[in-house]
Design an enzyme around this catalytic site. Structure first.
Site, PDB file in Angstrom:
ATOM      1  N   SER A  51       0.620  -1.020   0.441  1.00 19.65           N
ATOM      2  CA  SER A  51       0.062   0.115   0.045  1.00 19.65           C
ATOM      3  C   SER A  51       0.899   1.353  -0.065  1.00 19.65           C
ATOM      4  CB  SER A  51      -0.407  -0.330   1.094  1.00 19.65           C
ATOM      5  OG  SER A  51      -1.427   1.202   1.032  1.00 19.65           O
ATOM      6  N   ARG A 295       0.005  -4.039  -7.261  1.00 15.75           N
ATOM      7  CA  ARG A 295      -1.407  -4.333  -6.897  1.00 15.75           C
ATOM      8  C   ARG A 295      -2.344  -4.151  -7.551  1.00 15.75           C
ATOM      9  NH1 ARG A 295      -4.495  -3.581  -0.645  1.00 15.75           N
ATOM     10  NH2 ARG A 295      -6.044  -4.810  -2.690  1.00 15.75           N
ATOM     11  N   THR A 331      -7.872   1.090   3.900  1.00 17.52           N
ATOM     12  CA  THR A 331      -8.016   0.804   5.131  1.00 17.52           C
ATOM     13  C   THR A 331      -8.762   0.864   6.590  1.00 17.52           C
ATOM     14  OG1 THR A 331      -5.517   0.775   4.695  1.00 17.52           O
ATOM     15  CG2 THR A 331      -6.225   0.129   6.993  1.00 17.52           C
ATOM     16  N   CYS A 486       1.035  -6.383 -17.745  1.00 25.07           N
ATOM     17  CA  CYS A 486       1.626  -7.237 -16.172  1.00 25.07           C
ATOM     18  C   CYS A 486       3.258  -6.772 -15.584  1.00 25.07           C
ATOM     19  CB  CYS A 486       1.733  -8.993 -16.667  1.00 25.07           C
ATOM     20  SG  CYS A 486       3.701  -9.790 -16.077  1.00 25.07           S
ATOM     21  N   CYS A 510       4.751 -13.923 -10.667  1.00 21.18           N
ATOM     22  CA  CYS A 510       4.474 -13.083 -10.650  1.00 21.18           C
ATOM     23  C   CYS A 510       4.146 -12.476  -9.365  1.00 21.18           C
ATOM     24  CB  CYS A 510       2.719 -14.782 -10.439  1.00 21.18           C
ATOM     25  SG  CYS A 510       1.315 -13.939 -10.217  1.00 21.18           S
ATOM     26  N   CYS A 513      -0.480  -9.884  -8.638  1.00 21.02           N
ATOM     27  CA  CYS A 513      -1.114  -8.301  -8.431  1.00 21.02           C
ATOM     28  C   CYS A 513      -2.875  -8.707  -8.925  1.00 21.02           C
ATOM     29  CB  CYS A 513      -1.007  -7.171  -9.470  1.00 21.02           C
ATOM     30  SG  CYS A 513      -0.840  -7.630 -11.371  1.00 21.02           S
ATOM     31  N   CYS A 516      -4.258  -9.368 -14.541  1.00 23.71           N
ATOM     32  CA  CYS A 516      -4.623 -10.478 -16.409  1.00 23.71           C
ATOM     33  C   CYS A 516      -6.135 -11.361 -16.128  1.00 23.71           C
ATOM     34  CB  CYS A 516      -3.341 -11.538 -16.293  1.00 23.71           C
ATOM     35  SG  CYS A 516      -3.361 -12.470 -14.512  1.00 23.71           S
TER      36      CYS A 516
END
Length: 542
Positions: A51, A295, A331, A486, A510, A513, A516
């Site tokens: 974050s 992400r 959050t 990506c 990977c 996130c 895709c």
């Protein structure tokens, strides 16, 4: 296949993020005798948490009122706000929208906040199992009864290997799913229980982040800086942040709405180009990049929240989509939804054998809470940018904020992100500068800094539902957009020069996130949970 052992709990929480840990803590506060378990796919609590982050402490104050007496590491009070409009060479300071005022907020490492929350939960008696990926939901007689977690040692051919572990059945009266954005189990729950019937499509963004250390003389603790404009074109939603916190740490990131139309756009390369802006470059000068991650973010707001409850369980936090987009914060809302679901579960369990199958008390309490009113007030701001672009979207946001004050007599809708992508013959190719290795970087060196690792001899957790679709659709029509959207170099179109293009999937790269799974034009890519502990390991200030 070996028979699985099972464990029984009153409440099971899937995901040790802010919502899941807040739910677990609240359950033990309200009913100390309840048995509560949290499972987390990351190698430790906080390992998969990425974050910016500036957090609003409202929910934290409600959950743990004395938290400031022993706060999480790297919590820095937010200072002055700057909201900038960038052209290619200049930066213009704009009035900061009221939603982005950060007085009283904190710049934090959200991973460290979650580690700290995990400690509070365990002190209350919550059982937390990190590295324990939930790969299957147990549904019996139309009711969720728990999950299967901890399956390991299945080889690439799908057969159990010499180190095979069948996992365990973690069963509970109620299971709360706090998987984060585009949760793999949540996708199946939505289909099984028709949770998305009658709601707007969810819309998403991709957030890419780097952590830098800069010289002390250039570091202003609590500095909060946001921008819109360059390098994105006006038809693409997005913006950037830069936060200073801790000991000379800078969190810098870039967000691109995944409803962007140009198939040739690369969010990763747009981020790298953004850092070359004179205003940004000077803030990083003399510094060193120390971490990287990415992400997806839910941006649909109130009108995209699915049905939250079903027999035996509920959705909480970002897996349901409670991000307040104009605030750039989720959050506090995620934590509050976990707390409300926990209170509903505790009240239901208090009824003993008469406990209802569906936690109807949770959505009812949510509608009466500040989360609902907060999201209701900003529901038309994000779709305004999708409909009218940057300039029209900013005018709409101003009208919604200052004229209608969140009470406009209409609610705007969303379109699917994948449906917004235009074919290659309708898009202008984009030429990105080569990275210099000092300020700008390539994907593979970035993935290295995310500490990403997967057990190689396991079935790929990224799959094409129909491999035959890739050539006529992804390549011929869209020129392999997955190789650009990506941020980790997972997808490669090879054999192009030979006239025989084919797709190679480097699943070991990977960073989870899930872009895709969202942006593929034919929704042909399925992201599912790999073995527990696999993926990124965000440490330190992440």
């Amino acid at each position: 296949m070996s028979e699985r052992e099972s464990m029984e709990f009153d409440v099971l929480v899937v995901g040790a993020g802010p919502s899941g840990l807040a739910a677990a803590i609240r359950l033990k506060q309200v009913s100390p005798d309840l048995s509560v378990c949290v499972v987390e796919k990351g190698s430790e609590v906080g390992a998969h948490i990425l974050s910016g982050a500036v957090i609003e402490p409202r929910a934290l104050d409600e959950l743990l009122p004395g938290w400031r007496d022993a706060p999480p590491a790297l919590a820095t009070p937010a200072g002055d706000d700057s909201f900038m409009f960038l052209t290619e060479t200049r930066a213009f300071k704009l009035p900061t929208p009221p939603q982005m005022h950060n007085h009283g907020n904190y710049v934090v490492s959200l991973g460290n906040v979650c580690r700290w929350l995990g400690e509070q939960a365990e002190a209350l008696g919550v059982e937390i199992y990190p590295g324990f990926a939930a790969s299957e939901t147990i549904i019996e007689d139309g009711r969720v009864r728990g999950v299967v977690a901890g399956v390991m040692g299945i080889e690439k051919n799908g057969e159990p290997g010499p180190n095979f572990q069948p996992g365990m059945e973690l069963r509970a009266t109620y299971t709360l799913f706090g998987e984060g954005c585009r949760g793999s189990l949540t996708k199946r729950l939505e289909a099984e229980f028709n949770l998305r019937d009658g709601v707007q499509p969810q819309t998403y963004a991709l957030g890419i982040k780097e952590l830098w250390e800069i010289p002390a003389a250039a570091h202003t603790p609590g500095k909060v800086w946001h921008s819109v404009g360059w390098p994105l074109k006006s038809d693409t939603y997005g913006g950037a942040w830069l936060y200073m916190f801790g000991e000379n740490l800078v969190s810098i990131g870039f967000v691109v709405g995944l409803d962007y139309p140009n198939t040739f756009l690369s969010p990763f390369d747009e981020f790298q180009r953004f850092k070359t802006h004179p205003e940004v470059r000077k803030m990083l000068e003399g510094g060193k990049r120390v971490a990287y991650g990415a992400r997806a973010l839910n941006e649909g707001g109130l009108q995209s929240i699915p049905k939250l409850v079903f027999p035996g369980g509920a959705l909480i936090g970002d897996t349901a989509g409670f991000l307040n987009v104009p605030k750039i914060k989720g959050t506090h809302t995620a934590m509050k939804t976990g707390m409300l679901a926990a209170e509903a579960a505790a009240a239901a369990l208090a009824q003993g054998e008469a406990a209802p199958a569906v936690l109807d008390g949770y959505p009812a309490a949510l509608r009466d809470s500040w989360v609902w009113s907060e999201l209701q007030a900003v529901r038309n701001i994000r779709p305004g940018f999708a409909k009218w672009g940057l300039y029209g979207g900013m005018l709409n946001a101003a009208a919604e904020t200052y004229l209608f004050r969140g009470k406009a007599p209409w609610t705007m809708g969303h379109h699917t992100d994948y449906g917004a992508t235009k074919p290659a013959d309708q898009c202008a190719p984009i030429s990105y500068p080569k990275p210099d290795g000092k300020l700008t970087f390539d994907r593979l060196s970035s993935v290295f800094l995310s500490n990403t690792n997967h057990e190689e001899d396991q079935p790929a957790h990224l799959k094409l539902r129909d491999p035959a679709l890739w050539k006529p659709e992804n390549w011929d029509r869209y020129r392999s957009p997955e190789s650009r959207y990506c941020p980790a170099g997972v997808y490669e179109a090879v054999g192009v020069e030979e006239g025989e293009p084919r797709l190679v999937i480097n699943a070991q790269n990977c960073v989870h996130c899930k872009t895709c799974d969202i942006k593929d034009p034919r929704q042909n890519i399925d992201w599912c949970t790999p073995e527990g502990g696999g993926g990124p390991n965000y440490i330190g200030g992440m």
